[in-house]
Motif scaffolding. Structure first.
Motif, PDB file in Angstrom:
ATOM      1  N   LEU A   1       0.851  -1.183   0.000  1.00  0.00           N
ATOM      2  CA  LEU A   1       0.000   0.000   0.000  1.00  0.00           C
ATOM      3  C   LEU A   1       0.889   1.237   0.000  1.00  0.00           C
ATOM      4  CD1 LEU A   1      -2.739   1.481   0.318  1.00  0.00           C
ATOM      5  CD2 LEU A   1      -2.452   1.247   2.800  1.00  0.00           C
ATOM      6  N   GLY A   2       0.652   2.131  -0.968  1.00  0.00           N
ATOM      7  CA  GLY A   2       1.401   3.373  -1.035  1.00  0.00           C
ATOM      8  C   GLY A   2       0.515   4.559  -0.711  1.00  0.00           C
ATOM      9  N   LEU A   3       1.106   5.587  -0.141  1.00  0.00           N
ATOM     10  CA  LEU A   3       0.378   6.811   0.200  1.00  0.00           C
ATOM     11  C   LEU A   3       0.390   7.754  -0.983  1.00  0.00           C
ATOM     12  CD1 LEU A   3      -1.015   8.612   2.366  1.00  0.00           C
ATOM     13  CD2 LEU A   3       1.264   9.488   2.927  1.00  0.00           C
ATOM     14  N   GLY A   4      -0.797   8.008  -1.559  1.00  0.00           N
ATOM     15  CA  GLY A   4      -0.914   8.910  -2.687  1.00  0.00           C
ATOM     16  C   GLY A   4      -1.080  10.351  -2.242  1.00  0.00           C
ATOM     17  N   GLY A   5      -0.311  11.256  -2.848  1.00  0.00           N
ATOM     18  CA  GLY A   5      -0.291  12.639  -2.389  1.00  0.00           C
ATOM     19  C   GLY A   5      -1.113  13.624  -3.182  1.00  0.00           C
ATOM     20  N   VAL A   6      -1.863  13.165  -4.181  1.00  0.00           N
ATOM     21  CA  VAL A   6      -2.619  14.114  -4.999  1.00  0.00           C
ATOM     22  C   VAL A   6      -3.698  14.818  -4.180  1.00  0.00           C
ATOM     23  CG1 VAL A   6      -4.323  12.421  -5.787  1.00  0.00           C
ATOM     24  CG2 VAL A   6      -3.769  14.416  -7.236  1.00  0.00           C
TER      25      VAL A   6
ATOM     26  N   GLY B   1       0.338   0.392  -9.207  1.00  0.00           N
ATOM     27  CA  GLY B   1      -1.056   0.567  -9.589  1.00  0.00           C
ATOM     28  C   GLY B   1      -1.672   1.796  -8.951  1.00  0.00           C
ATOM     29  N   MET B   2      -2.531   2.485  -9.711  1.00  0.00           N
ATOM     30  CA  MET B   2      -3.248   3.646  -9.196  1.00  0.00           C
ATOM     31  C   MET B   2      -4.723   3.545  -9.564  1.00  0.00           C
ATOM     32  SD  MET B   2      -2.040   6.670 -11.791  1.00  0.00           S
ATOM     33  CE  MET B   2      -1.875   6.412 -13.561  1.00  0.00           C
TER      34      MET B   2
ATOM     35  N   MET C   1      -4.542  -4.959  -4.794  1.00  0.00           N
ATOM     36  CA  MET C   1      -3.348  -5.601  -4.245  1.00  0.00           C
ATOM     37  C   MET C   1      -3.262  -7.066  -4.652  1.00  0.00           C
ATOM     38  SD  MET C   1      -2.892  -3.772  -0.495  1.00  0.00           S
ATOM     39  CE  MET C   1      -4.427  -4.430   0.173  1.00  0.00           C
ATOM     40  N   SER C   2      -4.343  -7.620  -5.190  1.00  0.00           N
ATOM     41  CA  SER C   2      -4.337  -9.000  -5.673  1.00  0.00           C
ATOM     42  C   SER C   2      -3.769  -9.126  -7.081  1.00  0.00           C
ATOM     43  CB  SER C   2      -5.767  -9.575  -5.663  1.00  0.00           C
ATOM     44  OG  SER C   2      -6.302  -9.625  -4.363  1.00  0.00           O
ATOM     45  N   GLN C   3      -3.601  -7.976  -7.755  1.00  0.00           N
ATOM     46  CA  GLN C   3      -3.087  -8.001  -9.121  1.00  0.00           C
ATOM     47  C   GLN C   3      -1.564  -8.147  -9.124  1.00  0.00           C
ATOM     48  OE1 GLN C   3      -5.635  -8.152 -11.402  1.00  0.00           O
ATOM     49  NE2 GLN C   3      -6.728  -8.100  -9.446  1.00  0.00           N
ATOM     50  N   ALA C   4      -1.013  -8.343 -10.303  1.00  0.00           N
ATOM     51  CA  ALA C   4       0.440  -8.552 -10.437  1.00  0.00           C
ATOM     52  C   ALA C   4       1.167  -7.213 -10.405  1.00  0.00           C
ATOM     53  CB  ALA C   4       0.744  -9.306 -11.724  1.00  0.00           C
ATOM     54  N   ILE C   5       1.038  -6.519  -9.282  1.00  0.00           N
ATOM     55  CA  ILE C   5       1.724  -5.251  -9.087  1.00  0.00           C
ATOM     56  C   ILE C   5       2.523  -5.344  -7.790  1.00  0.00           C
ATOM     57  CG2 ILE C   5       0.032  -3.884 -10.346  1.00  0.00           C
ATOM     58  CD1 ILE C   5      -1.112  -3.008  -7.619  1.00  0.00           C
TER      59      ILE C   5
ATOM     60  N   GLY D   1      -6.837  -2.283   6.061  1.00  0.00           N
ATOM     61  CA  GLY D   1      -7.187  -3.217   4.992  1.00  0.00           C
ATOM     62  C   GLY D   1      -5.979  -3.926   4.418  1.00  0.00           C
ATOM     63  N   ALA D   2      -4.832  -3.251   4.426  1.00  0.00           N
ATOM     64  CA  ALA D   2      -3.610  -3.872   3.912  1.00  0.00           C
ATOM     65  C   ALA D   2      -2.971  -4.809   4.923  1.00  0.00           C
ATOM     66  CB  ALA D   2      -2.611  -2.785   3.506  1.00  0.00           C
TER      67      ALA D   2
END
Length: 282
Positions: free
Chosen positions: A18-23, A197-198, A219-223, A242-243
């Protein structure tokens, strides 16, 4: 809390899934609110921090947060949209100044999929050559590319240059509207690139009761990492929860989620960067 980690492709860097998105940090009124969001994410174990020069105050606010803590174990990624010349030099210099960092982990060519070729960024004064200079000087570790609309352009471009990473939509709604997972992301994975992924929550259009499923789907995808824009501490805590202890969706859960996503697509085509020539896949 123990958010799982994955290796970001051939970069070899270990990042949380899980990444923190800054937009979204531009949506908060005060710098301190954004800074506290970043602190809470890091405290909960999130290590991938996403921003961009074009996200208004986002880079500067992330820089404020990073000044207040040890950066060890954190991975900072930003994006540049200028292609060449003095504008490119100014944009990259601004990113370093706003982040107040001597080294940035990942700089990505932003929205590169809307260009026909890499010709402009590969010129002597192009952004890609500028990034290479910074990398040779030890100021940038990795170079990537991002975009929202044309998977075919990405598939071609990753064959033209040895990018380290790719950032594409990976949400369930994008899967049934304009699928990157079986095209550009798959091609990048085959080359060993880091895959990011975004659009996990479809620009905030995901029904509240389905948020956890949408996150699990991504998170289930190939990323290697799924970026979610978060502008409140409550959102950070919800997504980090959730993560934590992540388990992939079952085939039945994924099928049902994609059916619900497909039903929602007609109401949010604009948010999916709708293209007239595209059609909804069944």
């Amino acid at each position: 809390m123990a958010i799982p980690k994955r290796i970001l492709g051939k970069t070899g860097a270990e990042v949380t899934i899980l990444g923190l998105g800054g937009v979204c940090w531009n949506l908060v009124d005060e710098d301190r609110e954004a800074v506290e969001v970043v602190h809470r994410a890091i405290d909960l174990g999130i290590t991938y921090l996403d921003t961009a020069n074009g996200y208004k105050e986002s880079e500067r606010r992330l820089g404020l947060a990073l000044k207040e803590r040890d950066r060890e174990g954190l991975f900072v990624a930003t994006k540049c949209i200028k292609r060449s010349g003095d504008e490119a030099k100014k944009e990259l210099a601004e990113s370093f100044e706003r982040l107040d960092l001597e080294m940035i982990d990942l700089v990505q060519l932003h929205a590169i999929d809307q260009d026909d070729t890499l010709e402009e960024v590969l010129k002597a004064d192009g952004m890609l050559r500028l990034i290479e200079e910074y990398r040779e000087a030890g100021k940038i570790r990795f170079v990537g590319l991002t975009g929202h609309t044309h998977p075919a352009n990405f598939t071609r471009m990753i064959g033209e240059y040895e990018f380290d990473t790719i950032l594409n939509p990976v949400g369930a709604m994008n899967r049934v509207w304009n699928d990157f997972t079986q095209t550009s992301l798959a091609a990048a994975r085959a080359k060993g690139m880091g895959t990011i992924g975004m659009k996990v929550m479809a620009y905030g259009q995901v029904p509240p009761e389905d948020k956890a499923l949408y996150l699990r789907y991504a998170m289930s995808q190939a990323i290697d990492v799924a970026i979610v824009g978060m502008d409140t501490i409550a959102q950070v805590e919800e997504n980090a929860g959730g993560a934590d202890g992540f388990a992939p969706l079952t085939e039945e859960e994924e099928r049902e989620l994609l059916e619900r996503a497909l039903a929602l697509v007609p109401t949010i085509q604009k948010e999916l960067w709708w293209l007239p020539e595209q059609r909804v896949a069944g």
